[in-house]
Design a protein around this motif. Structure first.
Motif, short mmCIF file in Angstrom:
data_model
loop_
_atom_site.label_atom_id
_atom_site.label_comp_id
_atom_site.label_asym_id
_atom_site.label_seq_id
_atom_site.Cartn_x
_atom_site.Cartn_y
_atom_site.Cartn_z
N GLU A 173 33.48 -12.75 -148.84
CA GLU A 173 34.15 -11.52 -149.28
C GLU A 173 35.52 -11.80 -149.91
O GLU A 173 36.10 -10.90 -150.52
N PHE A 174 36.04 -13.01 -149.74
CA PHE A 174 37.40 -13.29 -150.20
C PHE A 174 37.34 -14.42 -151.23
O PHE A 174 37.49 -15.60 -150.90
N GLU A 175 37.16 -14.03 -152.47
CA GLU A 175 36.96 -15.01 -153.54
C GLU A 175 38.19 -15.87 -153.80
O GLU A 175 38.08 -16.97 -154.35
N ASP A 176 39.37 -15.38 -153.38
CA ASP A 176 40.59 -16.16 -153.60
C ASP A 176 40.99 -16.99 -152.39
O ASP A 176 42.04 -17.64 -152.42
N GLY A 177 40.17 -16.95 -151.35
CA GLY A 177 40.38 -17.90 -150.26
C GLY A 177 40.72 -17.29 -148.91
O GLY A 177 41.19 -16.16 -148.80
N ILE A 178 40.41 -18.07 -147.88
CA ILE A 178 40.77 -17.76 -146.50
C ILE A 178 41.59 -18.93 -145.98
O ILE A 178 41.14 -20.09 -146.04
N TRP A 179 42.79 -18.61 -145.46
CA TRP A 179 43.72 -19.68 -145.10
C TRP A 179 44.16 -19.54 -143.66
O TRP A 179 44.60 -18.48 -143.22
N PHE A 180 44.03 -20.64 -142.93
CA PHE A 180 44.33 -20.70 -141.50
C PHE A 180 45.74 -21.24 -141.30
O PHE A 180 46.08 -22.31 -141.83
N ILE A 181 46.57 -20.49 -140.58
CA ILE A 181 47.95 -20.90 -140.32
C ILE A 181 48.12 -21.12 -138.83
O ILE A 181 48.11 -20.15 -138.04
N ASP A 182 48.26 -22.37 -138.41
CA ASP A 182 48.39 -22.72 -136.99
C ASP A 182 49.87 -22.68 -136.60
O ASP A 182 50.65 -23.53 -137.01
N ARG A 203 45.47 -10.64 -155.25
CA ARG A 203 44.36 -11.55 -154.94
C ARG A 203 43.66 -11.12 -153.65
O ARG A 203 44.29 -10.59 -152.74
N ARG A 204 42.38 -11.38 -153.63
CA ARG A 204 41.56 -11.06 -152.46
C ARG A 204 41.64 -12.26 -151.50
O ARG A 204 40.90 -13.24 -151.63
N VAL A 205 42.57 -12.17 -150.56
CA VAL A 205 42.88 -13.30 -149.68
C VAL A 205 42.87 -12.83 -148.23
O VAL A 205 43.25 -11.69 -147.92
N MET A 206 42.44 -13.72 -147.33
CA MET A 206 42.60 -13.50 -145.90
C MET A 206 43.48 -14.61 -145.33
O MET A 206 43.30 -15.78 -145.65
N LEU A 207 44.42 -14.23 -144.48
CA LEU A 207 45.25 -15.17 -143.75
C LEU A 207 44.94 -15.04 -142.26
O LEU A 207 44.87 -13.92 -141.73
N VAL A 208 44.75 -16.16 -141.60
CA VAL A 208 44.50 -16.18 -140.15
C VAL A 208 45.69 -16.83 -139.48
O VAL A 208 45.94 -18.03 -139.66
N PHE A 209 46.45 -16.04 -138.73
CA PHE A 209 47.61 -16.54 -138.00
C PHE A 209 47.21 -16.80 -136.56
O PHE A 209 46.86 -15.87 -135.84
N ASP A 210 47.27 -18.05 -136.15
CA ASP A 210 46.81 -18.41 -134.80
C ASP A 210 47.99 -18.74 -133.89
O ASP A 210 48.90 -19.47 -134.26
N ASN A 211 47.94 -18.18 -132.68
CA ASN A 211 48.96 -18.42 -131.65
C ASN A 211 50.33 -17.87 -132.06
O ASN A 211 51.29 -18.60 -132.26
N CYS A 212 50.41 -16.55 -132.17
CA CYS A 212 51.64 -15.90 -132.62
C CYS A 212 52.62 -15.63 -131.50
O CYS A 212 53.80 -15.33 -131.76
N GLU A 213 52.17 -15.72 -130.25
CA GLU A 213 52.94 -15.14 -129.15
C GLU A 213 54.34 -15.72 -128.96
O GLU A 213 55.27 -15.01 -128.56
N HIS A 214 54.54 -17.00 -129.25
CA HIS A 214 55.86 -17.59 -129.01
C HIS A 214 56.80 -17.45 -130.20
O HIS A 214 57.98 -17.82 -130.11
N LEU A 215 56.28 -16.91 -131.31
CA LEU A 215 57.09 -16.66 -132.51
C LEU A 215 56.84 -15.23 -132.99
O LEU A 215 56.71 -14.96 -134.18
N LEU A 216 56.78 -14.31 -132.05
CA LEU A 216 56.26 -12.98 -132.33
C LEU A 216 57.11 -12.21 -133.33
O LEU A 216 56.58 -11.62 -134.29
N ASP A 217 58.42 -12.21 -133.16
CA ASP A 217 59.28 -11.42 -134.05
C ASP A 217 59.20 -11.94 -135.49
O ASP A 217 59.04 -11.15 -136.44
N SER A 218 59.32 -13.24 -135.66
CA SER A 218 59.29 -13.81 -137.01
C SER A 218 57.93 -13.59 -137.67
O SER A 218 57.85 -13.22 -138.85
#
Length: 473
Positions: free
Chosen positions: A240-249, A288-303
């Protein structure tokens, strides 16, 4: 379900393409479509000695004693569907693989099952895909039936690329778009070396949410499987996301100022002189049709919350999936707590256990640790007890399953009174917070403020939780 094939079997999965769209378009009429589809496929599959293993939603899971029979059953099923008069466009995708899955009496488990399901997931409506093994074993086909070599493709959860073939023949569509594999769209989703068990309901709900909502946050305690579920959701939507899916650890970060540079790095963006890095990211994803996956946000929640908010406000097409032990609390967010896996009740019979997600996960990880491991009438009760006492938490189940190398499951079950000592790391390269059950809990505890820790200590006197009135007393 009766007369399951055993030994070497060919596993066939089917699924109606665009079922959500059809349900929306047809309303109550979809029930008739679903019934007709099931009747036509059951007739075609039964005629070729197929055994119905499971029916989930609008799909089938069948097993056949011979690869040739499975392939021809799929062809005849597609022909029957094509000849039927439908109120709309109804197309079914099919995929199959031949192997030796573990049979529990109520179904099959193991990598062969996952491989067949993932092959089906790569197909388009009207298409039949088969694995290399099925291709090699399906001999003496009628001359009008052929196979088209589609090459190797990377599929979700499978450790290596799969060589896939498309079945061709009269009355079958031959031309399709590129397969729905991880190779079809740009992405950096982490390669998963273990199978994914269950969660069909959660993935389906996530897909429905992300069809309209910009942000889905998966919350829950450590070890419940938030990261893996997020990756699976992203993988299910890769087409569904022709411009990419990007994982941010984010787990590796300690400084909130590095959140935006980490996003830019995942997207492959270099800093531009005189341009703030967040502005650079916004310019890149806008339109752009993009998905971002943000993993483990809890210790940097505000930012993380401020950054995601800024990105969503500047890109209507962006979708975000986040995992965190608490929500981001920004506009447009949909929060879904990730539940534990289903656990069997104490009355569940031995031959019924494999229908529970927690049991299937334990069995598959135990087989990976000790290839000869099997669920039997003798150890079934202990396996059920382990799953219940560990509350269906995936990390705890995986740590327990790793112990079958040295302990019978009966002893694992009896030693769970000291679970912090028993459930220690099964992998030397797992992130530290997941190497032991205690470290997972310590990670959560360390994120609490001092007043929150005081409340937690006071709540600890309650066994099995407490009501709000009891906690306030």
């Amino acid at each position: 379900m009766t007369n399951l094939a055993s030994g070497t079997v060919t596993l066939l999965f089917t699924d109606i393409e665009g079922s959500t769209r059809l349900l929306r378009e047809l309303g109550d009429g979809y029930e008739q479509v679903l019934g007709d589809q099931r009747r036509l496929l059951r007739e075609a599959f039964a005629a070729r000695n197929g055994s119905e293993v499971d029916t989930a939603g609008d799909g089938f899971f069948y097993a056949f004693p011979r690869a040739r029979d499975a392939l021809l059953a799929a062809v005849e099923g597609q022909r029957a569907l094509g000849a039927h008069e439908w109120p709309g466009v109804v197309q079914v995708r099919m995929g199959m693989h031949t192997g030796e899955p573990l049979s529990s009496g109520t179904g099959f488990v193991g990598l062969d099952v996952h491989r067949a399901a993932r092959i089906m997931g790569a197909a388009h409506g009207g298409q039949i895909l088969i694995s290399q093994t099925t291709h090699d074993l399906a001999r003496d086909l009628p001359p009008e039936i052929g196979v088209l070599d589609l090459g190797e493709h990377t599929l979700k959860d499978l450790p290596a690329a799969e060589h896939l073939f498309q079945v061709t023949g009269p009355d079958l569509v031959r031309e399709f778009p590129p397969l729905r594999s991880l190779d079809s769209r740009p992405n950096n989703l982490p390669r998963q070396l273990t199978t994914f068990v269950g969660r069909e309901r959660e993935i389906g709900e996530a897909k429905r949410i992300l069809a309209s909502a910009p942000l889905l946050t998966l919350t829950g305690p450590g070890g419940v499987g938030k990261t893996r579920l997020a990756i699976e959701i992203a993988g299910a939507l890769v087409d569904e996301f022709e411009d990419g899916i990007w994982f941010i650890d984010l787990a590796v970060l300690t400084d909130p100022d590095f959140v935006v540079p980490t996003i830019a790095s995942a997207l492959g963006l270099m800093p531009a002189p005189g341009q703030p890095i967040l502005e650079r990211v916004v310019d890149h994803i806008r339109g752009r049709r993009v998905m971002l996956v943000f993993d483990n946000c809890e210790h940097l929640l505000d930012s993380t919350a401020r950054t995601v908010d800024a990105l969503l406000r500047h890109s209507d097409l962006l979708r975000v999936v986040a995992t965190s032990r608490e929500s981001l609390a920004i506009a447009g967010e949909t929060v879904r707590p990730v539940p534990s896996l289903e656990i069997p009740d104490t009355e569940a019979a031995a031959d019924e256990l494999s229908q529970y997600e927690s049991v299937r996960l334990f069995i598959e990880r135990a087989m990976a640790a000790a290839p000869d491991f099997r669920i039997t009438a003798r150890n079934a009760a202990a396996i059920g007890q382990i799953c219940r006492r560990l509350d269906g938490v995936p990390l705890a189940l995986e740590l327990a399953a790793a112990r079958v190398r040295s302990l019978p499951v009966e002893q694992i079950a009896t030693r769970l009174d000291d679970r912090f000592r028993l459930l220690t790391g099964s992998s030397r390269i797992t992130v530290p917070r997941h190497q032991t059950l205690r470290q997972t809990i310590d990670w959560s505890h360390d994120l609490l403020a001092e007043d929150e820790r005081a409340v937690l200590r006071r709540l600890a006197v309650f066994v099995g939780g407490a009501s709000l009135d009891a906690a306030e007393a």
